[in-house]
Scaffold this active site. Structure first.
Site: not given
Lengths: 378, 378
Positions: B151, B318, B351
């Site tokens: 991320s 995601d 995610h």
């Protein structure tokens, strides 16, 4: 394309209490509505248009004294438009609990003489449909040619076929879903928390404090707005465009155009929308689930609608109520051998597409309503 | 699988001011970090792990005095784990501006003797990488075997290859993007507005008022959480499950399990996370855009990284940083004939998948780090 021109809202008062799904009742209430076109002699050409979260009875036309007051579906409803007011008599009605004239949380609670506020009874899609049915009855209409709605309005159109199948011939359900997903409920819940935890909310009795929970309303609307637009259309419209030529390196000032746009949308909304109405309407969305009474089986739910015919429309980039959700509805209809037309429109605008003038979308709507008129002989 | 066991954070003070991208500087700052495993004799087996929004230097192991204090990537980092601490020396560092020990908005501003609050300088991904590079230098490491992050941590790993390509061999970038989309920025902006408009925020100087803008933090976290989970996994985990057997017909009480879950997440977060840090870190996300300096051409940006090798990993569900965003990175690498491995993992968890123990995902990570160790001869 011509507009229906100047229109005026009308009011109808109901002395009999409306029994609600929650067990509570709504007493002594008023519905505000508008009509466009002319009801024919046998009263067979009426179409009811149901509104979504922040819309109202003002579907088409404009108000003589207010510039830029076009109705929210003016591109669809009017003389020569897809829902042609030269052939149809179109009715828009504001739902109880809303904030555009029909009895809502800002009005006086007859039990206390004070504004309802958070004590306004919780209303459901089915309650709204019941209220609409009473209005239609009072207008002397036994059977509607169609009930039409988009998003939450589409849920009302679906609920009509389950509660009053004999009182309508066609259901036109656009950009809707047979119930909310966990993610849909999650977005509603965050918006509600933003409103309810705004100190100006005063447990829903802010009217008496002379304030409005604008901070919460702004955040709620910003969240909603993100879910109305597609990722792609947001990217195309705003991308990473900056407001100024140079970065300001600030956590609170606006840097990106998308921030400016969202803040503006939030601000506008907080100036006209009622906080209690926002809570009520998002809850009505959460609760809608016609399959629940049938063990989660949507096909069983739609057995009630065997005499109706349907047009279901979805948009490929709608991620709030995706095309897959509309296909669930179509499957349930087909399972019941109900005549259903389905159009999945390739449009870039996400959920908002149902309000926009896309030629393929409007073409489908025009053809379907023309068919209704032809078969009705008007 | 064995853990690295009990660990202790360490602190390193920096007397020289850190020049920041905004033009400001950070004076007299401290970085908190942890290490796991043993640095080999030629100091060639070090891997830096960069953290995302709400994580820290505490990547693996636990604290002797704190039950359930496992590091945030403990399933990945440890003896015999995919990033094997029997072979690698792993470093976790808390970024400046964060709220887990390194200098941040809650610490004293040397210019005023009061907490920085909203006056903490705006920090960027590149600033963090500069600070990390100084720490690595002070640890006597000339070249890292790899920089790894997921991320926002993945953005830092990418930025290392653009700023200090000679100081690392491999970049492992998981569930990340070459910049934020308009929709990503939009979600960040709503979260920031919720915090900033909480009356307890006090323009970012709430420490001095003895309060915390918890209402805003809760809403911010709830929004964030929705974007971390996939629509499908939320549906599978919560669906429309009710908290009680019967509906309560309330706009404010919890009706659905998903509401309960989100409120709990928001509450927990508001008890430990700093509001100014939330603003700073979401802004660092917004600003990251290595292509911007190259007219938007990401391939040109990655020309700087020709001596590095990459593993890029994305997850099919995601929707915060979709697989398409990872493929943009891979394309830019391939355009530069840079050796890049790419794995698109079919995982249901959205995610959040980058933090979970998915066998295919961990298999890829294990194989890649084994290759790094083998080629490094350790």
């Amino acid at each position: 394309m011509a507009s229906v021109g100047y229109v005026s809202p009308q009011r109808m008062h109901f002395a009999d209490a409306l029994p609600l799904r929650s067990g509570a009742t709504l007493r002594d209430y008023t519905l505000v509505y508008e009509t466009y076109g002319t009801l024919n002699a046998d009263k067979s050409n009426a179409v009811l248009v149901c509104h979504a979260l922040n819309a109202s009875h003002h579907v088409a036309g404009e108000y003589a004294d207010t510039p830029r007051s076009e109705g929210w579906w003016d591109n669809l409803v009017g003389p020569g438009k897809p829902l042609d007011t030269d052939r149809f008599f179109v009715i828009g009605v504001n739902n109880p609990g809303s904030c555009f004239g029909s009895t809502g949380p800002m009005h006086l609670n007859p039990d206390t003489g004070k504004p309802y506020g958070a004590d306004f009874p919780v209303v459901t899609v089915e309650d709204w449909v019941d209220a609409q049915a009473l209005l239609i009855e009072r207008l002397g209409i036994t059977q509607l040619a169609a009930v039409l709605g988009g998003s939450l309005g589409g849920m009302q159109a679906l609920a009509w076929t389950l509660r009053y199948p004999e009182r309508l011939r066609h259901c036109v359900a656009v950009a809707t879903a047979p119930n909310l997903s966990a993610q849909n409920i999650a977005f509603n819940e965050v918006a509600r928390r933003a409103i309810v935890t705004d100190p100006d909310f005063h447990s829903g009795h802010f009217y008496e404090h002379g304030v409005v929970p604008k901070r919460g309303l702004r955040v709620a609307r910003m969240i909603g707005h993100i879910t109305y637009l597609s990722d792609d259309s947001m990217e195309e419209k705003f991308g990473r465009a900056l407001r100024s030529a140079e970065l300001g390196y600030s956590t609170q000032d606006i840097e990106f155009q998308i921030e400016s746009y969202l803040r503006h949308q939030g601000e506008k909304f907080s100036e006209y929308f009622d906080a209690n109405t926002y809570l009520l309407i998002t809850r009505a969305l959460d609760y809608f689930d016609p399959a629940a009474a049938h063990g989660g089986n949507l096909s069983k739910a739609f057995a009630a609608a065997r005499q109706n015919r349907f047009l279901v429309v979805s948009f490929t980039t709608d991620w709030r109520f995706s095309a897959a959700r509309s296909r669930e509805i179509v499957k349930a209809l087909v399972d019941n051998r109900i005549a259903a037309s389905y159009a999945e429109i390739a449009a870039p605008h996400g959920h908002d597409a149902f309000l926009l003038e896309d030629p393929r979308y409007h073409g489908v709507m025009r053809a379907y309503f023309a068919r209704i008129a032809t078969e009705g002989g008007f």
